[in-house]
Design a protein around this motif. Structure first.
Motif, PDB file in Angstrom:
ATOM      1  N   UNK A 128       0.830  -1.203   0.000  1.00 14.97           N
ATOM      2  CA  UNK A 128       0.000   0.000   0.000  1.00 14.97           C
ATOM      3  C   UNK A 128       0.866   1.254   0.000  1.00 14.97           C
ATOM      4  N   UNK A 129       1.910   1.278   0.810  1.00 15.24           N
ATOM      5  CA  UNK A 129       2.779   2.463   0.859  1.00 15.24           C
ATOM      6  C   UNK A 129       3.386   2.752  -0.503  1.00 15.24           C
ATOM      7  N   UNK A 130       3.788   1.724  -1.218  1.00 11.95           N
ATOM      8  CA  UNK A 130       4.359   1.915  -2.553  1.00 11.95           C
ATOM      9  C   UNK A 130       3.329   2.524  -3.498  1.00 11.95           C
ATOM     10  N   UNK A 131       2.095   2.088  -3.391  1.00  7.08           N
ATOM     11  CA  UNK A 131       1.028   2.651  -4.216  1.00  7.08           C
ATOM     12  C   UNK A 131       0.832   4.132  -3.897  1.00  7.08           C
ATOM     13  N   UNK A 132       0.815   4.465  -2.615  1.00  3.76           N
ATOM     14  CA  UNK A 132       0.598   5.849  -2.208  1.00  3.76           C
ATOM     15  C   UNK A 132       1.738   6.758  -2.658  1.00  3.76           C
ATOM     16  N   UNK A 133       2.942   6.236  -2.631  1.00  7.27           N
ATOM     17  CA  UNK A 133       4.106   7.049  -2.997  1.00  7.27           C
ATOM     18  C   UNK A 133       4.266   7.181  -4.512  1.00  7.27           C
TER      19      UNK A 133
ATOM     20  N   UNK B 109       1.840  10.940  -2.703  1.00 10.14           N
ATOM     21  CA  UNK B 109       2.271  11.193  -1.326  1.00 10.14           C
ATOM     22  C   UNK B 109       3.795  11.091  -1.225  1.00 10.14           C
ATOM     23  N   UNK B 110       4.317  11.657  -0.146  1.00  8.93           N
ATOM     24  CA  UNK B 110       5.728  11.488   0.182  1.00  8.93           C
ATOM     25  C   UNK B 110       5.828  10.729   1.494  1.00  8.93           C
ATOM     26  N   UNK B 111       6.965  10.110   1.699  1.00 11.68           N
ATOM     27  CA  UNK B 111       7.158   9.389   2.966  1.00 11.68           C
ATOM     28  C   UNK B 111       7.291  10.373   4.123  1.00 11.68           C
TER      29      UNK B 111
ATOM     30  N   UNK C 235       2.908  14.351   3.466  1.00 14.43           N
ATOM     31  CA  UNK C 235       3.825  13.311   3.933  1.00 14.43           C
ATOM     32  C   UNK C 235       3.066  12.296   4.781  1.00 14.43           C
ATOM     33  N   UNK C 236       3.275  11.026   4.497  1.00  7.10           N
ATOM     34  CA  UNK C 236       2.555   9.980   5.230  1.00  7.10           C
ATOM     35  C   UNK C 236       2.878   9.997   6.716  1.00  7.10           C
ATOM     36  N   UNK C 237       4.133  10.289   7.070  1.00  6.32           N
ATOM     37  CA  UNK C 237       4.463  10.291   8.486  1.00  6.32           C
ATOM     38  C   UNK C 237       3.838  11.467   9.228  1.00  6.32           C
ATOM     39  N   UNK C 238       3.264  12.403   8.473  1.00  4.51           N
ATOM     40  CA  UNK C 238       2.547  13.522   9.070  1.00  4.51           C
ATOM     41  C   UNK C 238       1.040  13.267   9.093  1.00  4.51           C
TER      42      UNK C 238
END
Length: 379
Positions: free
Chosen positions: A213-218, A223-225, A231-234
Motif C-alpha cells: 500500500x505504501x508503494x502505491x501511495x508514494x 504522497x511522500x514518505x 507526507x505519510x508520516x505527518x
C-alpha cells in the motif's frame, strides 16, 4: 468523475443489461428475533434469508414495534437509544419467508421527554436476489461466479489476464511474496491469475502490478514518505503507516478521489477501532484465524483511518467475502434503491439484510436496505 455521477450515468444501461442477463441465465421467474419475546413464524414456512433492523434515533428516544410480514407478526422490538448513530449489530433479527410481499411496522415512538406517538407503516417488498445470485452461488468457484455476474452487468468487464513485461501471474505472485514475506490468499491468486477485472473506472491490479500500500501511495497517488503537507508520516499514525508498509493493495478505486482494497497479513489487534461509519461503542476488532490477516478499505478522504472489513463478531472477514465486497459496493449498490417511499428492497441471498430504521417525524418511520450502501454500509 464523482461516484454519484458515475452511478447515475450508468444506472439505466446497467439495469437493462442486468435484467437481460437474468432472463438468459435464470429464465422467466415470478417476481426470528434475537429477543426472547419474539414469536416464531407459524406453520413451518420456508424462509429466504433473514433481516435485522438497525434503529437510528436520538439518545433518550425509544421505540416499541411489532413487525408483521404479510399480515403475520413475526417479531417484536423494544429499543432505547443510549448512544448516537447507527449500530453494526441489529436490535432485532427475524426470518424472511420466501415470496413475502409486504412488511409492516406498527408501534409507538417515545421522545426524550416521554411523549408517545403511535404509527403504522407498510412497505411493498422487492427482492433483488435474482440479480445477486451469481455472486452467492457456493457451488461454483469464485472466478466463475464473478464471470457469471459480469455477464449480466455492464459495470464489470473481464478480459484475458495481462502479462505485463511477459511475466506470468505465478512468477509475479512469488516475487511479491518473497519480497514482502507473505503468502497471498488463495482466492486472490485465483481471480487475478484468471482474468483482468475492471469495474467501471476502477480495477483489480494485475499480478505484476501488485504492490505494498505504501508503494502505491508514494508512486501512484503523489504522497511522500516524509516532508511536505502530504507526507505519510505527518498524515497517519505510526501504527497505520506500519500497516500500509506490510499490506498488499489489490483493487484501486477511481471516483471522488482514490481508494483501494488491501490485505494486511498481520491481522488485527484486540480492540482496535474498525473505523467504520457510525457504530459508536463497539468492542473493536477481535483476532480471528491466525495467518488469515485482515482486509480493509482506504481512501484519500480518510487516509489516516483504514476501514476494516469485519463480520458481526468483529472478526476479520475471509478473502472470498472481501473480494465479493468489491461487487457489492460498486455494482449491487446501484440497484438496491427503492423506487418509491413505500417500497422496501431486500436480497434474500444475504444471510441477513441490514435494514435501517429512522424517523422523519414520530409518525413516519423510514426503513431501507443498507447492506450494499457504498458510503455507510455496516457489512
Amino acid at each position: 468523475m464523482s461516484e454519484t455521477v458515475r452511478q447515475l450515468s450508468s444506472r439505466r444501461s446497467f439495469l437493462a443489461g442486468l435484467w437481460a442477463g437474468i432472463a438468459a441465465i435464470f429464465g422467466t421467474m415470478k417476481p426470528k428475533s434475537t429477543r426472547a419475546q419474539t414469536p416464531s413464524p407459524a406453520g413451518g414456512k420456508h424462509h429466504a434469508g433473514k433481516a435485522g433492523i438497525h434503529p437510528w434515533i436520538e439518545i433518550g428516544q425509544q421505540i416499541t414495534v411489532d413487525i408483521a410480514i404479510d399480515g403475520e407478526v413475526v417479531a417484536h422490538l423494544d429499543h432505547k437509544a443510549v448512544l448516537p448513530g447507527l449500530k453494526k449489530l441489529p436490535a432485532v433479527v427475524f426470518d424472511l419467508p420466501a415470496g413475502l410481499k409486504q412488511l409492516q411496522l406498527r408501534g409507538s415512538f417515545i421522545d426524550a421527554e416521554g411523549r408517545i406517538t403511535t404509527f403504522t407503516r407498510t412497505w411493498t417488498v422487492r427482492d433483488i436476489a435474482e440479480a445477486s445470485a451469481p455472486l452467492y452461488d457456493q457451488t461454483r468457484p469464485l472466478i466463475e461466479r464473478i464471470r457469471n455476474f459480469a455477464g449480466m452487468s455492464e459495470l464489470v468487464q473481464l478480459d484475458a489476464p495481462r502479462r505485463d513485461g511477459g511475466v506470468t501471474a505465478e512468477a509475479a505472485f512469488r516475487k511479491l511474496e518473497t519480497r514482502l514475506g507473505v503468502q497471498l490468499p488463495a482466492p486472490l491468486r485465483q481471480i487475478l491469475s484468471s482474468a483482468d477485472i475492471n469495474v467501471e473506472d476502477s480495477s483489480f491490479l494485475s499480478p505484476p502490478n501488485l504492490v505494498a500500500v505504501t508503494e502505491l501511495l508514494l508512486s501512484g497517488w503523489g504522497y511522500t514518505r516524509s516532508g511536505g503537507d502530504i507526507a505519510l508520516d505527518k498524515l497517519v499514525s505510526a501504527t497505520v503507516l506500519a500497516r500500509y508498509d506490510r499490506s498488499v493493495a489489490v483493487f484501486v478505486e477511481v471516483g471522488d478521489g482514490l481508494g483501494a482494497l488491501a490485505w494486511d497479513p498481520a491481522g488485527v489487534t484486540s480492540g482496535e477501532p474498525p473505523n467504520t461509519w457510525g457504530d459508536k461503542g463497539n468492542p473493536g476488532a477481535q483476532p480471528s484465524t491466525p495467518n488469515d490477516g485482515v482486509w480493509f478499505w482506504l481512501h484519500q478522504e480518510h487516509i489516516s483511518e483504514p476501514e476494516l472489513l469485519l463480520d458481526d463478531d468483529y472478526r476479520p472477514k475471509d478473502a472470498e467475502a472481501a473480494l465479493i465486497h468489491v461487487f457489492q459496493r460498486f455494482c449491487l449498490s446501484q440497484i438496491d434503491s427503492p423506487e418509491s417511499e413505500s417500497e422496501l428492497v431486500i436480497d434474500s441471498n444475504l444471510p441477513r439484510n441490514l435494514l435501517q430504521l429512522h424517523f422523519e417525524d414520530p409518525t413516519k418511520p423510514k426503513l431501507w436496505l443498507r447492506s450494499y450502501d457504498y458510503h455507510y454500509s455496516l457489512y
